[in-house]
Design a protein around this motif. Structure first.
Motif, short mmCIF file in Angstrom:
data_model
loop_
_atom_site.label_atom_id
_atom_site.label_comp_id
_atom_site.label_asym_id
_atom_site.label_seq_id
_atom_site.Cartn_x
_atom_site.Cartn_y
_atom_site.Cartn_z
N HIS A 221 0.83 -1.21 0.00
CA HIS A 221 0.00 0.00 0.00
C HIS A 221 0.87 1.27 0.00
O HIS A 221 0.33 2.38 -0.01
CB HIS A 221 -0.90 -0.01 1.23
N SER B 95 -6.87 5.86 11.39
CA SER B 95 -7.68 5.01 10.52
C SER B 95 -6.90 4.59 9.27
O SER B 95 -7.15 3.52 8.71
CB SER B 95 -8.97 5.72 10.13
N TRP B 96 -5.94 5.41 8.87
CA TRP B 96 -5.14 5.08 7.69
C TRP B 96 -4.34 3.79 7.87
O TRP B 96 -4.05 3.09 6.88
CB TRP B 96 -4.18 6.23 7.36
N GLU C 235 -6.42 0.87 6.59
CA GLU C 235 -6.90 0.87 5.21
C GLU C 235 -6.38 -0.31 4.38
O GLU C 235 -7.15 -0.91 3.62
CB GLU C 235 -6.54 2.19 4.53
#
Length: 307
Positions: free
Chosen positions: A33, A155-156, A159
Motif C-alpha cells: 500500500h 484510521s489510515w 486501510e
C-alpha cells in the motif's frame, strides 16, 4: 511528479512486531500500500519475507515509526515485550500510538493501557477476524478498544488490511469482543467437524450435506467458508493453529468468569481441540481438528483423493 496523496502515503511509517501467519501478511499489505514498514521478529528472515525493513531491536523499530503494531500469540508474550526493560514502552515517545492486533487477555490489555498512559503513549486493542485469507486480501474485521478519537486519527493504518473497523468501547473492549467472536468460531468449527465425520461414516455425499446445512438452521461460518474447501482436500493452511484456538477458548472462559456469566458451552470445543493437540495437530491450522476426530473414528478423512 508525485501527488499530495502519494507524498502523504510515503510518509506513513508503521512498525509490525510479530511477523507470523497474520503479522507477516498484514505487513505485506502495508508495504504494497506504499507504507514504510519496519518489522521485528525473533525468527530471522520474516521481516524481509514480508517486504519490511528488519529492525535489529524493539528500540530501533519504535524509534523509526509513527504507529507500532503488534501481532503476537498471547498476553504472556505481550506484557514483557511492551513493559520490559528494553520493551516498547522504554523507547516510545509521548503521543505515540501502539496498536495491539493480537488475541489477548482483556485484563492484561487494561494494565498495559494504564502503564502506557502514564507516559502519554496511547494503546489501542484491536482484535481481528478474517483469518489468513482476510489478511492477504485486506478484508479483515477489526474490533477496537481505547480512544475513539485516536482510532479515527490512525484510521489510515487499517486501510490496507481491513474492510470494517468497529469501535467497541474503552480499553479491553476490543480484545473482549475478539474472545466472544473466537469462542463462537471454535464452537462452530468443532461441532461441524464432528458432524462431517459422522456424515462421511454414514455414506452421505458431503457436498450435498453442506448444501442442505447451508440452506437450513445449522448454517454457520464453518459450513459456509471452511468445509466446502476441506471436503476437496484444501485445509486453508496458514490460519489460526489448534494450539492458538485452544488458548483463545481458554481466555474466553476466563473472561466470562470475570464477568460472572456461567460458562456452559466451552467443554465441547476445549475437549475437541485438546484431542487434536494431543494427537499432534497443535501447530497445524485449527481446521485439522476434523482429522483428529477422524483418527479416533477409524481413520476417517473427508477427502478421498478424488475430485
Amino acid at each position: 511528479m508525485s501527488t499530495a496523496a502519494e507524498s502523504q502515503t510515503a510518509e506513513r511509517r508503521v512498525g509490525m512486531i510479530g511477523l507470523g501467519n497474520m503479522g507477516g501478511r498484514m505487513a505485506r499489505r502495508m508495504v504494497d500500500h506504499g507504507f514504510t514498514v519496519f518489522g521485528y521478529d525473533t525468527r530471522p528472515g520474516l521481516a524481509e519475507a514480508a517486504g519490511a525493513t528488519p529492525a535489529a531491536s524493539l528500540a530501533e523499530l519504535v524509534g523509526a515509526v509513527d504507529v507500532v503494531c503488534m501481532s503476537l500469540p498471547d498476553s504472556h508474550v505481550i506484557e514483557p515485550l511492551v513493559l520490559g526493560e528494553a520493551g516498547v514502552l522504554a523507547g516510545a515517545r509521548p503521543g505515540q500510538v501502539v496498536v495491539d492486533l493480537s488475541s489477548a487477555a482483556p485484563g492484561s490489555t487494561v494494565r498495559i493501557h494504564e502503564r502506557l498512559a502514564e507516559q502519554d503513549v496511547v494503546y489501542i486493542d484491536a482484535g481481528i477476524s478474517g483469518g489468513a485469507s482476510g489478511a492477504e486480501k485486506g478484508t479483515l474485521t477489526i474490533m477496537a478498544g481505547g480512544s475513539p478519537e485516536v482510532l479515527e486519527q490512525i484510521s489510515w493504518v487499517f486501510e490496507p488490511i481491513a474492510a470494517k473497523v468497529f469501535w467497541m468501547g474503552g480499553s479491553g473492549a476490543g480484545h473482549t469482543t475478539k474472545l466472544l467472536n473466537n469462542f463462537l468460531n471454535g464452537v462452530s468449527l468443532a461441532a461441524t467437524a464432528e458432524v462431517m465425520v459422522a456424515a462421511r461414516k454414514a455414506g452421505l455425499d458431503l457436498t450435498r450435506v453442506l448444501e442442505v446445512i447451508n440452506a437450513s438452521s445449522g448454517v454457520n461460518y464453518a459450513t459456509l467458508n471452511r468445509f466446502p474447501h476441506i471436503v476437496k482436500g484444501d485445509y486453508l493452511e496458514g490460519g489460526l493453529t489448534g494450539s492458538l484456538m485452544t488458548k483463545d477458548i481458554a481466555l474466553y472462559v476466563d473472561r466470562v468468569s470475570e464477568l460472572g456469566v456461567p460458562c456452559l458451552n466451552a467443554a465441547g470445543p476445549l475437549a475437541t481441540f485438546g484431542l487434536a493437540n494431543n494427537l499432534g495437530y497443535s501447530e497445524q491450522i485449527s481446521n485439522r481438528v476434523v482429522d483428529a476426530i477422524g483418527d479416533v473414528s477409524g481413520g476417517v478423512r473427508l477427502y478421498d483423493g478424488e475430485s
